[in-house]
Design an enzyme around this catalytic site. Structure first.
Site, PDB file in Angstrom:
ATOM      1  N   VAL A   1      23.512  43.597  70.499  1.00  0.00           N
ATOM      2  CA  VAL A   1      24.866  45.378  70.207  1.00  0.00           C
ATOM      3  C   VAL A   1      24.430  46.682  71.104  1.00  0.00           C
ATOM      4  CG1 VAL A   1      26.902  45.964  69.295  1.00  0.00           C
ATOM      5  CG2 VAL A   1      26.387  43.751  69.522  1.00  0.00           C
ATOM      6  N   SER A   2      23.361  46.938  69.787  1.00  0.00           N
ATOM      7  CA  SER A   2      22.557  47.882  69.759  1.00  0.00           C
ATOM      8  C   SER A   2      21.704  48.436  70.375  1.00  0.00           C
ATOM      9  CB  SER A   2      22.005  48.097  68.738  1.00  0.00           C
ATOM     10  OG  SER A   2      21.047  46.806  68.588  1.00  0.00           O
ATOM     11  N   ASN A   3      21.056  47.486  71.380  1.00  0.00           N
ATOM     12  CA  ASN A   3      20.331  47.814  72.040  1.00  0.00           C
ATOM     13  C   ASN A   3      20.989  48.104  73.624  1.00  0.00           C
ATOM     14  OD1 ASN A   3      17.537  47.145  71.538  1.00  0.00           O
ATOM     15  ND2 ASN A   3      17.199  45.087  72.830  1.00  0.00           N
TER      16      ASN A   3
ATOM     17  N   GLY B   1      21.117  35.549  81.059  1.00  0.00           N
ATOM     18  CA  GLY B   1      22.527  35.950  80.412  1.00  0.00           C
ATOM     19  C   GLY B   1      23.803  35.393  80.511  1.00  0.00           C
TER      20      GLY B   1
ATOM     21  N   GLU C   1      14.853  28.743  58.382  1.00  0.00           N
ATOM     22  CA  GLU C   1      15.267  27.502  57.283  1.00  0.00           C
ATOM     23  C   GLU C   1      14.998  28.327  55.856  1.00  0.00           C
ATOM     24  OE1 GLU C   1      15.137  24.834  57.801  1.00  0.00           O
ATOM     25  OE2 GLU C   1      14.099  24.123  59.713  1.00  0.00           O
TER      26      GLU C   1
ATOM     27  N   ASP D   1      15.811  30.708  71.534  1.00  0.00           N
ATOM     28  CA  ASP D   1      17.012  31.491  71.100  1.00  0.00           C
ATOM     29  C   ASP D   1      18.565  30.793  71.729  1.00  0.00           C
ATOM     30  OD1 ASP D   1      17.544  34.837  72.169  1.00  0.00           O
ATOM     31  OD2 ASP D   1      19.488  33.748  72.987  1.00  0.00           O
ATOM     32  N   PRO D   2      19.452  30.700  70.960  1.00  0.00           N
ATOM     33  CA  PRO D   2      20.339  29.661  70.518  1.00  0.00           C
ATOM     34  C   PRO D   2      21.346  30.350  72.250  1.00  0.00           C
ATOM     35  CG  PRO D   2      20.068  30.328  68.767  1.00  0.00           C
ATOM     36  CD  PRO D   2      19.383  31.114  69.500  1.00  0.00           C
TER      37      PRO D   2
ATOM     38  N   TYR E   1      13.426  32.846  58.905  1.00  0.00           N
ATOM     39  CA  TYR E   1      14.952  32.836  59.062  1.00  0.00           C
ATOM     40  C   TYR E   1      15.803  32.077  58.319  1.00  0.00           C
ATOM     41  CZ  TYR E   1      19.217  36.244  58.913  1.00  0.00           C
ATOM     42  OH  TYR E   1      20.343  36.271  58.900  1.00  0.00           O
TER      43      TYR E   1
ATOM     44  N   ARG F   1      11.566  31.854  64.608  1.00  0.00           N
ATOM     45  CA  ARG F   1      12.326  32.190  64.223  1.00  0.00           C
ATOM     46  C   ARG F   1      12.938  31.482  62.456  1.00  0.00           C
ATOM     47  NH1 ARG F   1      16.801  34.115  68.470  1.00  0.00           N
ATOM     48  NH2 ARG F   1      18.598  33.249  66.813  1.00  0.00           N
TER      49      ARG F   1
HETATM   50  P1  NAD Z   1      20.213  44.538  57.222  1.00  0.00           P
HETATM   51  O1  NAD Z   1      19.262  45.124  57.805  1.00  0.00           O
HETATM   52  O2  NAD Z   1      20.954  45.903  57.608  1.00  0.00           O
HETATM   53  O3  NAD Z   1      20.561  44.898  55.744  1.00  0.00           O
HETATM   54  C1  NAD Z   1      19.934  43.867  55.121  1.00  0.00           C
HETATM   55  C2  NAD Z   1      19.477  44.980  53.667  1.00  0.00           C
HETATM   56  O4  NAD Z   1      18.706  43.914  52.917  1.00  0.00           O
HETATM   57  C3  NAD Z   1      18.481  45.944  54.040  1.00  0.00           C
HETATM   58  O5  NAD Z   1      19.119  47.140  54.093  1.00  0.00           O
HETATM   59  C4  NAD Z   1      17.207  45.711  53.569  1.00  0.00           C
HETATM   60  O6  NAD Z   1      16.807  46.762  53.334  1.00  0.00           O
HETATM   61  C5  NAD Z   1      17.861  44.770  52.490  1.00  0.00           C
HETATM   62  N1  NAD Z   1      16.014  43.683  52.384  1.00  0.00           N
HETATM   63  C6  NAD Z   1      15.689  43.562  53.113  1.00  0.00           C
HETATM   64  N2  NAD Z   1      14.472  43.067  52.326  1.00  0.00           N
HETATM   65  C7  NAD Z   1      14.610  43.264  51.107  1.00  0.00           C
HETATM   66  C8  NAD Z   1      13.656  42.735  49.926  1.00  0.00           C
HETATM   67  N3  NAD Z   1      13.206  41.809  49.140  1.00  0.00           N
HETATM   68  N4  NAD Z   1      14.274  43.334  48.605  1.00  0.00           N
HETATM   69  C9  NAD Z   1      15.656  44.164  48.284  1.00  0.00           C
HETATM   70  N5  NAD Z   1      16.496  44.510  49.739  1.00  0.00           N
HETATM   71  C10 NAD Z   1      16.305  43.959  50.394  1.00  0.00           C
HETATM   72  O7  NAD Z   1      21.205  43.382  57.762  1.00  0.00           O
HETATM   73  P2  NAD Z   1      22.294  43.195  57.932  1.00  0.00           P
HETATM   74  O8  NAD Z   1      23.298  42.743  59.373  1.00  0.00           O
HETATM   75  O9  NAD Z   1      23.194  44.063  57.119  1.00  0.00           O
HETATM   76  O10 NAD Z   1      22.480  42.321  57.273  1.00  0.00           O
HETATM   77  C11 NAD Z   1      22.828  41.983  55.660  1.00  0.00           C
HETATM   78  C12 NAD Z   1      23.215  39.689  55.368  1.00  0.00           C
HETATM   79  O11 NAD Z   1      23.220  39.443  56.233  1.00  0.00           O
HETATM   80  C13 NAD Z   1      21.495  39.588  55.845  1.00  0.00           C
HETATM   81  O12 NAD Z   1      21.238  38.633  54.336  1.00  0.00           O
HETATM   82  C14 NAD Z   1      22.186  38.779  57.192  1.00  0.00           C
HETATM   83  O13 NAD Z   1      20.776  37.381  56.590  1.00  0.00           O
HETATM   84  C15 NAD Z   1      23.072  37.645  57.016  1.00  0.00           C
HETATM   85  N6  NAD Z   1      23.822  37.598  58.081  1.00  0.00           N
HETATM   86  C16 NAD Z   1      23.748  39.403  59.463  1.00  0.00           C
HETATM   87  C17 NAD Z   1      24.237  39.507  60.203  1.00  0.00           C
HETATM   88  C18 NAD Z   1      24.915  39.808  61.167  1.00  0.00           C
HETATM   89  O14 NAD Z   1      25.114  39.951  62.290  1.00  0.00           O
HETATM   90  N7  NAD Z   1      24.959  41.532  60.826  1.00  0.00           N
HETATM   91  C19 NAD Z   1      25.063  37.781  60.709  1.00  0.00           C
HETATM   92  C20 NAD Z   1      24.534  36.494  59.949  1.00  0.00           C
HETATM   93  C21 NAD Z   1      24.252  37.361  58.516  1.00  0.00           C
HETATM   94  N1  UDP Z   2      19.549  39.769  74.032  1.00  0.00           N
HETATM   95  C1  UDP Z   2      19.631  40.812  75.380  1.00  0.00           C
HETATM   96  N2  UDP Z   2      18.768  41.303  75.292  1.00  0.00           N
HETATM   97  C2  UDP Z   2      19.005  42.564  74.565  1.00  0.00           C
HETATM   98  C3  UDP Z   2      18.712  42.210  72.539  1.00  0.00           C
HETATM   99  C4  UDP Z   2      18.761  40.502  73.285  1.00  0.00           C
HETATM  100  O1  UDP Z   2      19.981  39.344  75.716  1.00  0.00           O
HETATM  101  O2  UDP Z   2      17.869  43.554  74.699  1.00  0.00           O
HETATM  102  C5  UDP Z   2      19.995  38.439  73.538  1.00  0.00           C
HETATM  103  C6  UDP Z   2      19.082  37.326  73.122  1.00  0.00           C
HETATM  104  O3  UDP Z   2      18.083  36.398  73.495  1.00  0.00           O
HETATM  105  C7  UDP Z   2      20.316  36.649  72.331  1.00  0.00           C
HETATM  106  C8  UDP Z   2      21.706  37.099  72.999  1.00  0.00           C
HETATM  107  O4  UDP Z   2      21.018  38.711  73.041  1.00  0.00           O
HETATM  108  O5  UDP Z   2      19.984  35.366  73.659  1.00  0.00           O
HETATM  109  C9  UDP Z   2      21.739  37.520  70.935  1.00  0.00           C
HETATM  110  O6  UDP Z   2      20.377  38.395  70.453  1.00  0.00           O
HETATM  111  P1  UDP Z   2      20.804  39.241  68.803  1.00  0.00           P
HETATM  112  O7  UDP Z   2      19.003  39.375  68.588  1.00  0.00           O
HETATM  113  O8  UDP Z   2      21.810  40.664  69.191  1.00  0.00           O
HETATM  114  O9  UDP Z   2      20.724  37.729  68.255  1.00  0.00           O
HETATM  115  P2  UDP Z   2      20.992  36.555  67.971  1.00  0.00           P
HETATM  116  O10 UDP Z   2      20.371  35.968  68.819  1.00  0.00           O
HETATM  117  O11 UDP Z   2      20.239  36.248  66.562  1.00  0.00           O
HETATM  118  O12 UDP Z   2      22.131  35.821  67.856  1.00  0.00           O
END
Ligand code: NAD
Ligand code: UDP
Length: 328
Positions: free
Chosen positions: A194-196, A213, A153, A279-280, A151, A148
């Site tokens: 959530v999506s899975n 879990g 770092e 995994d946190p 991402y 991880r």
């Molecule tokens: P996402 O993957 O849907 O969106 C990221 C976007 O960045 C994508 O459209 C991707 O094509 C684009 N991208 C990736 N690398 C690129 C590059 N080198 N140049 C140009 N475009 C690039 O993810 P998201 O959930 O919308 O996340 C958006 C931001 O929010 C990210 O920086 C992510 O680290 C941060 N973030 C999201 C969450 C979350 O739960 N969704 C949590 C913490 C931080």
């Molecule tokens: N997770 C899970 N089943 C899945 C996908 C994720 O149990 O099919 C767990 C994962 O191990 C983590 C939590 O759900 O503990 C959130 O995972 P996610 O990838 O959504 O985000 P992050 O770990 O970055 O918070």
């Protein structure tokens, strides 16, 4: 609501074709701004911005933020970066480059234009936290050499760069630490929980619990998140962050699975899979600073936010737009 012409800005959103970015673009256009969306479409999709195709104030540019960008804008939201573990671990070197070179390029642009810039940072800054809930003063517990780390770092280094540009060049910066966010337009194959779970439930397939879990997460609905993001950008110059934005209501991953099964009326059963490395175990934002400085708090609880999210994934399944789900 459309603002007066003289308050209209031209705003750059990197990562604007992604999940969060595309919602942000919609809200900025609603406010009457011009939006330049820059994205390399690595995880973002044209589908997320399809409805803006003929919008007179919207422009899309396919570009990788690892390379310099020369445009003229009034504000920058830097969201470009793959966000889900499966996507950011697919090409970890590119992930670090996107965070670090991307930040340098966007900060350089902001410096030339003397414009405000907001960084989408993350709760992953805190790693597997030993402090609970996580406040902004906590420095985190991050493995620097694990899967991880590219991402975590990378995002930490981006924060460092933002604050050095502030100290060295007096740039107007905003650093937002985003906690797990969900909602329509999440990438269906991003492997996130959530999506899975929703896709597995809709297809009556086994729900994949990693570990037992019992690990926790706090889920923020996308609309709330975007309100917080824009409030931070619009805040006084003295407010730099880092500032946590998320929903403090904490659930175990098992509770999330049970809620999704109930809401979808699914016959899916829970299955246990190995817990991914690093995994946190717990994650919950302390959002008191956002309340104090931005008068922000989330309004949508998981119960309500899951409904539109499930409806979005149901549409994708009905369209046959979903490939087999990636799990560990
Ligand atoms: P996402 O993957 O849907 O969106 C990221 C976007 O960045 C994508 O459209 C991707 O094509 C684009 N991208 C990736 N690398 C690129 C590059 N080198 N140049 C140009 N475009 C690039 O993810 P998201 O959930 O919308 O996340 C958006 C931001 O929010 C990210 O920086 C992510 O680290 C941060 N973030 C999201 C969450 C979350 O739960 N969704 C949590 C913490 C931080
Ligand atoms: N997770 C899970 N089943 C899945 C996908 C994720 O149990 O099919 C767990 C994962 O191990 C983590 C939590 O759900 O503990 C959130 O995972 P996610 O990838 O959504 O985000 P992050 O770990 O970055 O918070």
């Amino acid at each position: 609501m459309t603002r007066l012409y003289d308050s209209r800005k031209r705003i750059l959103v990197t990562g604007g074709a992604g999940f969060l970015g595309s919602h942000l673009v919609d809200r900025l256009l609603e406010r009457g701004h011009e939006v330049l969306c820059v994205d390399n479409l690595f995880t973002g999709t044209k589908r997320n911005i399809d409805h803006l195709h003929n919008h007179p104030r919207f422009e899309f540019m396919r570009h990788d933020v690892c390379f310099p960008l020369f445009v003229e804008v009034d504000e920058i939201y830097n969201l470009a970066c793959p966000a889900s573990p499966i996507h950011y671990q697919h090409d970890p070197v590119q992930t670090t480059k996107t965070s670090v070179h991307g930040a340098i390029n966007m900060l350089g642009l902001a410096k030339r234009l003397r414009c405000k810039i907001l960084q989408a940072s993350t709760s992953e800054i805190y790693g597997d936290p030993s402090v609970h809930p996580q406040g902004e003063a906590y420095w985190g517990n991050v493995n620097p050499i694990g899967p991880r780390s590219c991402y975590d770092e990378g995002k930490r280094c981006a924060e460092t760069l933002f604050f050095d540009y502030r100290r060295q060049h007096n740039l107007s910066i905003k650093v937002m630490r985003i906690f797990n966010t969900y909602g329509p337009r999440m990438h269906p194959m991003d492997g996130r929980v959530v999506s899975n779970f929703i896709l597995q439930a809709l297809k009556n397939e086994p729900i994949t619990l990693y570990g037992d879990g019992s690990q926790t997460r706090s889920f923020c609905y996308v609309d709330d998140l975007i309100v917080g993001m824009m409030a931070l950008m619009d805040s006084d110059d003295s407010i730099t962050g880092p500032i946590n934005i998320g929903n403090p209501n904490e659930f175990t991953i098992r509770q999330l699975a049970e809620k999704i099964i109930e809401k979808t009326g699914s016959s899916s059963e829970l299955t246990i899979h190995p817990l991914p490395q690093d995994d946190p175990k717990q994650r919950q934002p302390d959002i008191s600073l956002a309340g104090e400085l931005l008068a922000w708090k989330p309004n949508t609880q998981l119960e309500a936010g899951l409904d539109p999210t499930i409806a979005y994934f149901r549409e994708l399944v009905d369209e046959g737009a979903v490939a087999p789900i990636e799990t560990v």
